[in-house]
Design a protein around this motif. Structure first.
Motif, mmCIF file in Angstrom:
data_model
loop_
_atom_site.group_PDB
_atom_site.id
_atom_site.type_symbol
_atom_site.label_atom_id
_atom_site.label_comp_id
_atom_site.label_asym_id
_atom_site.label_seq_id
_atom_site.Cartn_x
_atom_site.Cartn_y
_atom_site.Cartn_z
ATOM 1 N N LYS A 108 -14.754 -2.268 -15.113
ATOM 2 C CA LYS A 108 -14.975 -3.460 -14.094
ATOM 3 C C LYS A 108 -15.857 -4.498 -14.441
ATOM 4 C CE LYS A 108 -17.952 -0.444 -11.256
ATOM 5 N NZ LYS A 108 -18.309 0.257 -10.134
ATOM 6 N N VAL A 109 -15.837 -5.572 -13.779
ATOM 7 C CA VAL A 109 -16.694 -6.744 -14.196
ATOM 8 C C VAL A 109 -17.139 -7.468 -12.884
ATOM 9 C CG1 VAL A 109 -14.968 -8.458 -14.641
ATOM 10 C CG2 VAL A 109 -16.997 -8.507 -15.795
ATOM 11 N N THR A 110 -18.427 -7.802 -12.853
ATOM 12 C CA THR A 110 -18.870 -8.919 -11.879
ATOM 13 C C THR A 110 -18.944 -10.079 -12.355
ATOM 14 O OG1 THR A 110 -20.905 -8.273 -12.329
ATOM 15 C CG2 THR A 110 -20.076 -6.973 -10.292
ATOM 16 N N ALA A 111 -19.128 -11.259 -11.661
ATOM 17 C CA ALA A 111 -19.300 -12.500 -12.323
ATOM 18 C C ALA A 111 -19.922 -13.467 -11.342
ATOM 19 C CB ALA A 111 -17.870 -13.177 -12.617
ATOM 20 N N THR A 112 -20.422 -14.572 -12.031
ATOM 21 C CA THR A 112 -21.137 -15.509 -11.380
ATOM 22 C C THR A 112 -20.169 -16.901 -11.407
ATOM 23 O OG1 THR A 112 -23.296 -14.790 -12.149
ATOM 24 C CG2 THR A 112 -23.236 -17.054 -11.327
ATOM 25 N N GLN A 113 -19.974 -17.610 -10.075
ATOM 26 C CA GLN A 113 -19.375 -18.913 -9.949
ATOM 27 C C GLN A 113 -19.841 -19.914 -10.718
ATOM 28 O OE1 GLN A 113 -17.568 -19.905 -6.190
ATOM 29 N NE2 GLN A 113 -19.124 -21.546 -6.177
ATOM 30 N N VAL A 114 -19.005 -20.539 -11.336
ATOM 31 C CA VAL A 114 -19.372 -21.569 -12.251
ATOM 32 C C VAL A 114 -18.921 -23.082 -11.603
ATOM 33 C CG1 VAL A 114 -18.949 -22.785 -14.581
ATOM 34 C CG2 VAL A 114 -19.141 -20.281 -14.588
ATOM 35 N N ALA A 115 -17.719 -23.196 -11.157
ATOM 36 C CA ALA A 115 -17.165 -24.226 -10.439
ATOM 37 C C ALA A 115 -16.055 -24.056 -9.553
ATOM 38 C CB ALA A 115 -16.667 -25.236 -11.507
ATOM 39 N N VAL A 116 -15.765 -24.590 -8.657
ATOM 40 C CA VAL A 116 -14.632 -24.491 -7.864
ATOM 41 C C VAL A 116 -13.828 -26.170 -7.777
ATOM 42 C CG1 VAL A 116 -15.474 -22.925 -6.237
ATOM 43 C CG2 VAL A 116 -15.966 -25.368 -5.869
ATOM 44 N N ALA A 117 -12.724 -26.164 -7.130
ATOM 45 C CA ALA A 117 -11.952 -27.470 -7.227
ATOM 46 C C ALA A 117 -11.038 -26.937 -6.091
ATOM 47 C CB ALA A 117 -11.061 -27.794 -8.257
ATOM 48 N N PRO A 118 -10.679 -28.321 -5.164
ATOM 49 C CA PRO A 118 -9.606 -28.161 -4.077
ATOM 50 C C PRO A 118 -8.372 -27.501 -4.508
ATOM 51 C CG PRO A 118 -10.801 -30.327 -4.119
ATOM 52 C CD PRO A 118 -11.230 -29.500 -5.408
ATOM 53 N N ALA A 119 -7.764 -26.724 -3.641
ATOM 54 C CA ALA A 119 -6.380 -26.176 -4.041
ATOM 55 C C ALA A 119 -5.501 -26.640 -3.004
ATOM 56 C CB ALA A 119 -6.666 -24.647 -3.981
ATOM 57 N N GLY A 120 -5.803 -27.419 -2.107
ATOM 58 C CA GLY A 120 -4.615 -27.828 -1.055
ATOM 59 C C GLY A 120 -4.859 -27.357 0.162
ATOM 60 N N MET A 121 -4.311 -28.068 1.320
ATOM 61 C CA MET A 121 -4.658 -27.726 2.719
ATOM 62 C C MET A 121 -4.222 -26.249 3.099
ATOM 63 S SD MET A 121 -5.916 -28.550 5.668
ATOM 64 C CE MET A 121 -5.571 -30.558 6.135
ATOM 65 N N GLY A 122 -5.207 -25.558 3.442
ATOM 66 C CA GLY A 122 -4.949 -23.822 3.908
ATOM 67 C C GLY A 122 -4.982 -23.028 2.857
ATOM 68 N N ASN A 123 -5.449 -23.474 1.761
ATOM 69 C CA ASN A 123 -5.798 -22.489 0.712
ATOM 70 C C ASN A 123 -7.101 -22.556 0.192
ATOM 71 O OD1 ASN A 123 -3.015 -22.067 0.475
ATOM 72 N ND2 ASN A 123 -2.763 -23.727 -0.663
ATOM 73 N N ILE A 124 -7.806 -21.327 -0.210
ATOM 74 C CA ILE A 124 -9.044 -21.289 -0.848
ATOM 75 C C ILE A 124 -9.106 -22.047 -2.000
ATOM 76 C CG2 ILE A 124 -9.773 -19.050 0.485
ATOM 77 C CD1 ILE A 124 -9.116 -17.790 -2.112
ATOM 78 N N PRO A 125 -10.306 -22.470 -2.423
ATOM 79 C CA PRO A 125 -10.487 -23.287 -3.586
ATOM 80 C C PRO A 125 -10.064 -22.700 -4.935
ATOM 81 C CG PRO A 125 -12.588 -23.247 -2.380
ATOM 82 C CD PRO A 125 -11.497 -22.354 -2.068
ATOM 83 N N LEU A 126 -9.586 -23.030 -6.071
ATOM 84 C CA LEU A 126 -9.595 -22.861 -7.179
ATOM 85 C C LEU A 126 -11.019 -22.436 -7.756
ATOM 86 C CD1 LEU A 126 -7.245 -25.624 -8.985
ATOM 87 C CD2 LEU A 126 -6.596 -23.376 -7.742
ATOM 88 N N GLN A 127 -11.093 -21.642 -8.552
ATOM 89 C CA GLN A 127 -12.352 -21.299 -9.014
ATOM 90 C C GLN A 127 -12.511 -20.741 -10.508
ATOM 91 O OE1 GLN A 127 -13.692 -17.292 -7.455
ATOM 92 N NE2 GLN A 127 -15.734 -18.177 -6.805
ATOM 93 N N LEU A 128 -13.716 -20.995 -11.093
ATOM 94 C CA LEU A 128 -14.118 -20.404 -12.378
ATOM 95 C C LEU A 128 -15.449 -19.671 -12.259
ATOM 96 C CD1 LEU A 128 -13.600 -20.418 -15.464
ATOM 97 C CD2 LEU A 128 -14.981 -22.419 -15.742
ATOM 98 N N VAL A 129 -15.416 -18.406 -12.730
ATOM 99 C CA VAL A 129 -16.537 -17.740 -12.616
ATOM 100 C C VAL A 129 -16.852 -17.029 -14.192
ATOM 101 C CG1 VAL A 129 -16.231 -16.846 -10.430
ATOM 102 C CG2 VAL A 129 -15.178 -15.672 -12.146
ATOM 103 N N LYS A 130 -18.103 -17.070 -14.457
ATOM 104 C CA LYS A 130 -18.709 -16.524 -15.798
ATOM 105 C C LYS A 130 -18.751 -14.980 -15.678
ATOM 106 C CE LYS A 130 -21.518 -17.355 -19.755
ATOM 107 N NZ LYS A 130 -20.322 -16.757 -20.655
ATOM 108 N N ALA A 131 -18.217 -14.133 -16.387
ATOM 109 C CA ALA A 131 -18.343 -12.857 -16.299
ATOM 110 C C ALA A 131 -19.657 -12.211 -16.813
ATOM 111 C CB ALA A 131 -16.965 -11.969 -16.809
#
Length: 184
Positions: A108-131
């Motif tokens: 298993k792996v945990t991670a820290t958020q690096v960035a997010v970007a909109p994904a369209g109405m009604g959807n959680i954002p796109l995300q990049l995390v560093k493991a």
């Protein structure tokens, strides 16, 4: 024995169509992040190690706004999802906090958020995390980044969050692709 030119045209066409269908079942093309916003793209020097589809739910809780106790908002509590292959086999789970991706092999792996970007109405954002370094030996060993893409649903509830329902929790369904990257 019939000469070759005597084979019915339909039989030849059926053979060609069959071969064409089989060739389309070959290996999937490599995942491309070219269409993603720059902030959620994985830096050069990494390659896709695994693609999964997360299907599950996100829990939100109605709480007082930070630094504004008289106002309220839905706050993200955590995810609970199954990680599946593209063909639907469950190979792990995603849960939190902290955000944890766990393979059925026990790694298993945990991670820290690096960035997010909109994904369209009604959807959680796109995300990049560093493991963070993986725990346990297996598929998560060596994972450097995880992208959340192709999100569907998962946004905070539409119902009002007020003093009257403070502390209540709402569960929202969602789906997202999780792309796991390792150093090339």
């Amino acid at each position: 024995m019939k000469p070759l030119h005597a084979f019915p045209l339909a039989a030849v066409c059926a053979s060609v169509l069959g071969l064409t269908a089989c060739s389309s079942m070959g290996p999937r093309p490599m995942y491309s992040q070219a269409a993603l916003p720059a902030p959620v793209q994985v830096p050069a020097g990494h390659k896709v190690a695994m693609e999964t589809v997360g299907i599950g739910q996100i829990t939100y809780e109605c709480r007082a706004k930070k630094d504004m106790a008289s106002e309220h908002e839905w706050v993200f509590v955590g995810p609970d999802a199954k990680l599946q292959t593209r063909s639907g086999s469950v190979i792990g789970k995603y849960w939190g906090p902290p955000a944890t991706w766990e393979n059925n092999d026990g790694s298993k792996v945990t991670a820290t958020q690096v960035a997010v970007a909109p994904a369209g109405m009604g959807n959680i954002p796109l995300q990049l995390v560093k493991a963070n370094p993986a725990m346990g030996m297996g598929a998560m060993q060596g994972v450097t980044y995880i992208q959340r893409v192709a999100t569907k649903g998962g946004v905070a509830p539409a119902m009002a969050c007020t003093a009257a329902n403070m502390g209540s929790k709402q569960i929202v369904p969602y789906q997202a692709d999780y792309i796991f990257w390792k150093a090339a």
